[in-house]
Motif scaffolding. Sequence first.
Motif, short mmCIF file in Angstrom:
data_model
loop_
_atom_site.label_atom_id
_atom_site.label_comp_id
_atom_site.label_asym_id
_atom_site.label_seq_id
_atom_site.Cartn_x
_atom_site.Cartn_y
_atom_site.Cartn_z
N LEU A 384 0.82 -1.21 0.00
CA LEU A 384 0.00 0.00 0.00
C LEU A 384 0.85 1.26 0.00
O LEU A 384 0.40 2.32 -0.46
N LYS A 385 2.07 1.14 0.52
CA LYS A 385 2.96 2.30 0.58
C LYS A 385 4.39 1.80 0.71
O LYS A 385 4.65 0.86 1.46
N ARG A 386 5.31 2.43 -0.07
CA ARG A 386 6.74 2.09 0.03
C ARG A 386 7.50 3.38 0.32
O ARG A 386 7.29 4.40 -0.33
N THR A 387 8.38 3.28 1.32
CA THR A 387 9.12 4.46 1.74
C THR A 387 10.58 4.10 1.95
O THR A 387 10.88 3.08 2.58
N GLU A 396 7.79 -1.03 3.88
CA GLU A 396 6.57 -1.28 3.12
C GLU A 396 5.38 -1.46 4.07
O GLU A 396 5.49 -2.14 5.08
N LYS A 397 4.28 -0.83 3.72
CA LYS A 397 3.01 -1.04 4.42
C LYS A 397 2.18 -1.99 3.56
O LYS A 397 1.87 -1.67 2.42
N TRP A 688 3.73 -3.72 8.80
CA TRP A 688 4.91 -3.05 8.24
C TRP A 688 6.03 -4.05 8.02
O TRP A 688 6.32 -4.87 8.89
N ASP A 709 9.15 8.81 -0.61
CA ASP A 709 8.14 7.91 -1.16
C ASP A 709 8.68 7.22 -2.40
O ASP A 709 9.32 7.84 -3.25
N LEU A 712 5.01 1.97 -5.78
CA LEU A 712 4.51 0.75 -5.15
C LEU A 712 5.07 -0.49 -5.81
O LEU A 712 5.29 -1.51 -5.15
#
Length: 716
Positions: A384-387, A396-397, A688, A709, A712
């Motif tokens: 859902l999210k990569r940081t 990663e979420k 996470w 950010d 994905l």
Amino acid sequence: MDPSRAFVTNVKRLIVKVGTAVVTRADGRLALGRLGALCEQLKELNSQGYEIVLVTSGAVGLGRQRLRYRKLVNSSLADLQNLQFELDGKACAAVGQSSLMALYDTLFSQLDVTSSQHLVTDSDFRSVSFRKQLSETVQSLLALKVIPIFNENDAVSTRRAPYQDSSGIFWDNDSLAGLLALELQADLLVLLSDVDGLYSGPPSDPNSKLIHTYIKEKHQGEITFGDKSRLGRGGMTAKVNAALCAVFAGIPVVITSGYATDNIIKVLQGKRIGTLFHQDAHLWTSVKEVGAREMAVAARDCSRRLQALHSEDRRKILLDIADALEANESLIKVENEADVAAAQDAGYETSLISRLALKPGKIAGLAKSIRVLADMEEPIGRVLKRTELADGLILEKTSCPLGVLLIVFESRPDALVQIASLAIRSGNGLLLKGGKEAKRSNAILHKVITSAIPNNIGDKLIGLVASREDIPDLLKLDDVIDLVIPRGSNKLVSQIKNSTKIPVLGHADGICHVYVDKSAKADMAKQIVLDAKIDYPAACNAMETLLVHKDLSNNGLLNELIVELRHEGVILYGGPRASSLLNIPEVHSFHHEYNSMAFTIEIVDDVQAAIDHIHQHGSSHTDCIVTENHEVAEIFLNRVDSAAVFHNASTRFCDGARFGLGAEVGISTSRIHARGPVGVEGLLTTRWILRGSGQVVDGDKGVIYSHKDLPLQLQL
């Protein structure tokens, strides 16, 4: 009725034993409220034709309290300065017995019941002639609807001292009750205690669990007994010993709380309360209880194996379930028709029977929705999210299942199929408790679905809870069950919310509104209002309240709506303004869910008045505005605080399948992670995942955070 309690239908003669801890309060005085409730229960059962024998303790405790008072008032000043009460137990018994029986006589007389007193000793039962005469006397009394009351005659007993001698044919009132059950050929023995039944350990220990059915082979070595009775001679050990003796002779025994006002009646209704002792308990493998915790833990273990499968393998399970439903449609139909017939014979409401019936084409529709669900994007493990936290440190979420779901639903067996398929698609374990009116339908659907689950996952992935009495135990398992979703009446949802620490997702009411604004097109308004009410009146997304702009009462649209609805057989109730204008009955409450061909209508001044009405009387489910004024529509859409808000569309569209979710576990009006129709996404949470290359925090020395950010999808 719980299957293990079916024997109560053959009970005619029962022995009820009430202990000292129930008869008296902690200070030794009589517990008049409990005694009154006991006598009222026995009176009701007596009037229903049951033959009742009461064995009561409490005489010694009551006598001790009275003699202490007598000694106190007769003491000198010197005696009062050094109070020491050494009271003879036999004297206490003699004084207390007359007071106890006088009280029973008074209470029963007020209820128009006759009782008789029988004081016995251990030595009496050594005489064959005494036992024969006792049986004949009791038989005569029972034929006259008299309630015999037994107690051990401690005042003249040859025991060394009450509470200290456990020898003889019987040794306390628990064993006396068991002996009388044998001598008088009782059908049931009920032992009333100061706790809910037999626990696996001391009831005060939070880890102790109530044992619903005692199985000697399983429980004999597992139970740890606490202290003996607070006041009496026995305690739980004495009750269990008496129960085992009676059961050996074929007499069922229930140990339950005497503090409740209706437990004896509940036992005879077949309710699963207290602890049952039965000679066939070890043979009940088909109805033998699986502990609530064991069921939930098994579902979690299976869900973890399910999550470990490849996406295509999980998809195949759903496709196999769809095929299995269609292949067994005729068998499912037979069981469902039996449920419907039983519900009709029982006089259930038409709306419930409508929800219960699997109408033609329903199985095919369910199979189709499962295939749609199988073809949806894989929900588990989605990024859902990569940081980038720092160089070489990627966070990663991702999406993941909640864990184990407990779904309690009423009436609708098709809900079982939808919920099970959603649980499998989302990788969750599942415990299901359906309504008793759909018992056969739910059982066959559960069997068909679990038979399609491969052995490497296990059919315990989806557990079917056998009895409603299991629910309280499940609701305590906040360490194993992750979400409860009740689907049913307002009473059911409220009870569950008040009984658990587990998060609850759902709605108690479906008070859906349609507001027809003054700029609405007449034909559109009539079409939407009719559909929202009559398409499926028993559904939670059916219209229950129609709000109409005041100007429409002058241009004829209101009358047209009324004519159309009445033509379809809809019954109208009005608010204060509408009932006066239309000459219809005034509703007692706007917050009312009809679930039938009836609804409430009210006149409002404008869109803001409609919004205020919805917020005051609605249930935050689904509300709709019919208008051609887009500015008014946006006000309504943005200000109505409901899970689903529509413009120029029927409330009946609020449905998981119609929303393209494949299916739904229910519609949530809760303000937690999911609102409205809850599909797969509502059964997921996040976690996470951090990938590094040896980084350490070390007080953040030398770590340069970028917090950037990232896409994905990894770039190939």
